[in-house]
Write a protein that holds these residues in place. Structure first.
Motif, PDB file in Angstrom:
ATOM      1  N   VAL A  33       0.794  -1.319   0.132  1.00  0.00           N
ATOM      2  CA  VAL A  33       0.039   0.013  -0.036  1.00  0.00           C
ATOM      3  C   VAL A  33       0.818   1.270  -0.094  1.00  0.00           C
ATOM      4  CG1 VAL A  33      -1.611   1.309   1.530  1.00  0.00           C
ATOM      5  CG2 VAL A  33      -1.889  -1.176   1.148  1.00  0.00           C
ATOM      6  N   SER A  34       1.769   1.455   0.590  1.00  0.00           N
ATOM      7  CA  SER A  34       2.773   2.271   1.010  1.00  0.00           C
ATOM      8  C   SER A  34       3.478   2.780  -0.418  1.00  0.00           C
ATOM      9  CB  SER A  34       3.890   2.430   2.185  1.00  0.00           C
ATOM     10  OG  SER A  34       3.223   2.208   3.389  1.00  0.00           O
ATOM     11  N   GLN A  35       4.074   1.692  -0.931  1.00  0.00           N
ATOM     12  CA  GLN A  35       4.771   1.588  -2.404  1.00  0.00           C
ATOM     13  C   GLN A  35       3.734   2.199  -3.388  1.00  0.00           C
ATOM     14  OE1 GLN A  35       6.166  -2.246  -2.735  1.00  0.00           O
ATOM     15  NE2 GLN A  35       8.172  -1.584  -1.897  1.00  0.00           N
ATOM     16  N   LEU A  36       2.333   1.723  -3.380  1.00  0.00           N
ATOM     17  CA  LEU A  36       1.720   2.048  -4.572  1.00  0.00           C
ATOM     18  C   LEU A  36       0.955   3.356  -4.159  1.00  0.00           C
ATOM     19  CD1 LEU A  36      -0.355  -1.414  -4.850  1.00  0.00           C
ATOM     20  CD2 LEU A  36       1.019  -0.297  -6.676  1.00  0.00           C
ATOM     21  N   THR A  37       1.030   3.830  -3.116  1.00  0.00           N
ATOM     22  CA  THR A  37       0.617   5.272  -2.667  1.00  0.00           C
ATOM     23  C   THR A  37       1.444   6.374  -3.130  1.00  0.00           C
ATOM     24  OG1 THR A  37      -0.806   4.442  -0.849  1.00  0.00           O
ATOM     25  CG2 THR A  37      -0.231   6.760  -1.037  1.00  0.00           C
ATOM     26  N   ALA A  38       2.690   5.977  -2.832  1.00  0.00           N
ATOM     27  CA  ALA A  38       3.902   7.000  -3.358  1.00  0.00           C
ATOM     28  C   ALA A  38       3.795   6.845  -4.991  1.00  0.00           C
ATOM     29  CB  ALA A  38       5.215   6.469  -2.880  1.00  0.00           C
ATOM     30  N   LYS A  39       3.235   5.965  -5.761  1.00  0.00           N
ATOM     31  CA  LYS A  39       3.500   5.978  -7.048  1.00  0.00           C
ATOM     32  C   LYS A  39       2.327   6.838  -7.662  1.00  0.00           C
ATOM     33  CE  LYS A  39       5.756   1.681  -8.239  1.00  0.00           C
ATOM     34  NZ  LYS A  39       5.607   0.320  -9.098  1.00  0.00           N
ATOM     35  N   VAL A  40       0.986   6.687  -6.899  1.00  0.00           N
ATOM     36  CA  VAL A  40      -0.372   7.359  -6.960  1.00  0.00           C
ATOM     37  C   VAL A  40       0.079   8.842  -7.007  1.00  0.00           C
ATOM     38  CG1 VAL A  40      -2.631   7.922  -6.555  1.00  0.00           C
ATOM     39  CG2 VAL A  40      -1.641   5.664  -6.552  1.00  0.00           C
ATOM     40  N   ALA A  41       1.000   9.196  -5.980  1.00  0.00           N
ATOM     41  CA  ALA A  41       1.163  10.762  -5.555  1.00  0.00           C
ATOM     42  C   ALA A  41       2.145  11.119  -6.581  1.00  0.00           C
ATOM     43  CB  ALA A  41       1.841  10.852  -4.360  1.00  0.00           C
ATOM     44  N   GLU A  42       2.900  10.073  -7.575  1.00  0.00           N
ATOM     45  CA  GLU A  42       3.568  10.753  -8.587  1.00  0.00           C
ATOM     46  C   GLU A  42       2.912  10.673 -10.101  1.00  0.00           C
ATOM     47  OE1 GLU A  42       6.827   7.818  -8.602  1.00  0.00           O
ATOM     48  OE2 GLU A  42       7.727   8.862  -6.819  1.00  0.00           O
ATOM     49  N   GLY A  43       1.594  10.350  -9.820  1.00  0.00           N
ATOM     50  CA  GLY A  43       0.806  10.528 -11.135  1.00  0.00           C
ATOM     51  C   GLY A  43       0.523   9.091 -11.757  1.00  0.00           C
ATOM     52  N   ASP A  44       0.574   7.910 -10.983  1.00  0.00           N
ATOM     53  CA  ASP A  44       0.573   6.461 -11.732  1.00  0.00           C
ATOM     54  C   ASP A  44      -1.010   6.317 -11.483  1.00  0.00           C
ATOM     55  OD1 ASP A  44       0.400   3.980 -12.325  1.00  0.00           O
ATOM     56  OD2 ASP A  44       2.351   3.605 -11.642  1.00  0.00           O
ATOM     57  N   ALA A  45      -1.818   6.397 -12.524  1.00  0.00           N
ATOM     58  CA  ALA A  45      -3.171   6.010 -12.314  1.00  0.00           C
ATOM     59  C   ALA A  45      -3.363   4.405 -12.162  1.00  0.00           C
ATOM     60  CB  ALA A  45      -3.997   6.438 -13.535  1.00  0.00           C
ATOM     61  N   SER A  46      -2.534   3.639 -12.703  1.00  0.00           N
ATOM     62  CA  SER A  46      -2.398   2.336 -12.630  1.00  0.00           C
ATOM     63  C   SER A  46      -2.415   1.894 -11.161  1.00  0.00           C
ATOM     64  CB  SER A  46      -1.435   1.487 -13.575  1.00  0.00           C
ATOM     65  OG  SER A  46      -1.864   1.713 -14.886  1.00  0.00           O
TER      66      SER A  46
END
Length: 114
Positions: A33-46
């Motif tokens: 969850v932490s890793q994916l949340t960081a990716k979302v914050a960078e603009g990763d919709a996937s």
């Protein structure tokens, strides 16, 4: 898509079995969850879509279903093609207060580019 079909089947099974609101223990991997949340914050919709899928399949955990709706909403707003259908399907299965809580959480998340 294949993923969306599997997700919709999971949601349907959860609803049919009546396991949508109980107090079962969550099986969510918090490191993921932490890793994916960081990716979302960078603009990763996937990554937002993946978070929604993770939470949606954590059956029997009310909190997880609210989080799933939140992440599907965020993925949809970021332009992910399958997110709107997943959002609509799961959101419509939740009680109004859970829908409102999911939207409150969306509002608290800073969606990149918005």
């Amino acid at each position: 898509s294949k993923i969306l079909g599997g997700l919709l089947m999971t949601v349907t099974l959860v609803l049919a079995s009546g396991c949508g609101g109980g107090g079962a223990e969550s099986k969510i991997d918090q490191a993921a969850v932490s890793q994916l949340t960081a990716k979302v914050a960078e603009g990763d919709a996937s990554a937002a879509m993946k978070l929604g899928e993770m939470y949606a399949t954590d059956t029997g955990v009310r909190e997880s279903q609210i989080e799933a709706v939140k992440w599907f909403s965020i993925a949809s707003r970021m332009g992910h093609g399958d997110a709107k259908v997943a959002y609509d399907t799961l959101n419509n299965s939740l009680p109004f207060e859970d829908q409102a809580e999911a939207e409150r959480r969306v509002a608290l998340f800073k969606i990149p580019g918005q």
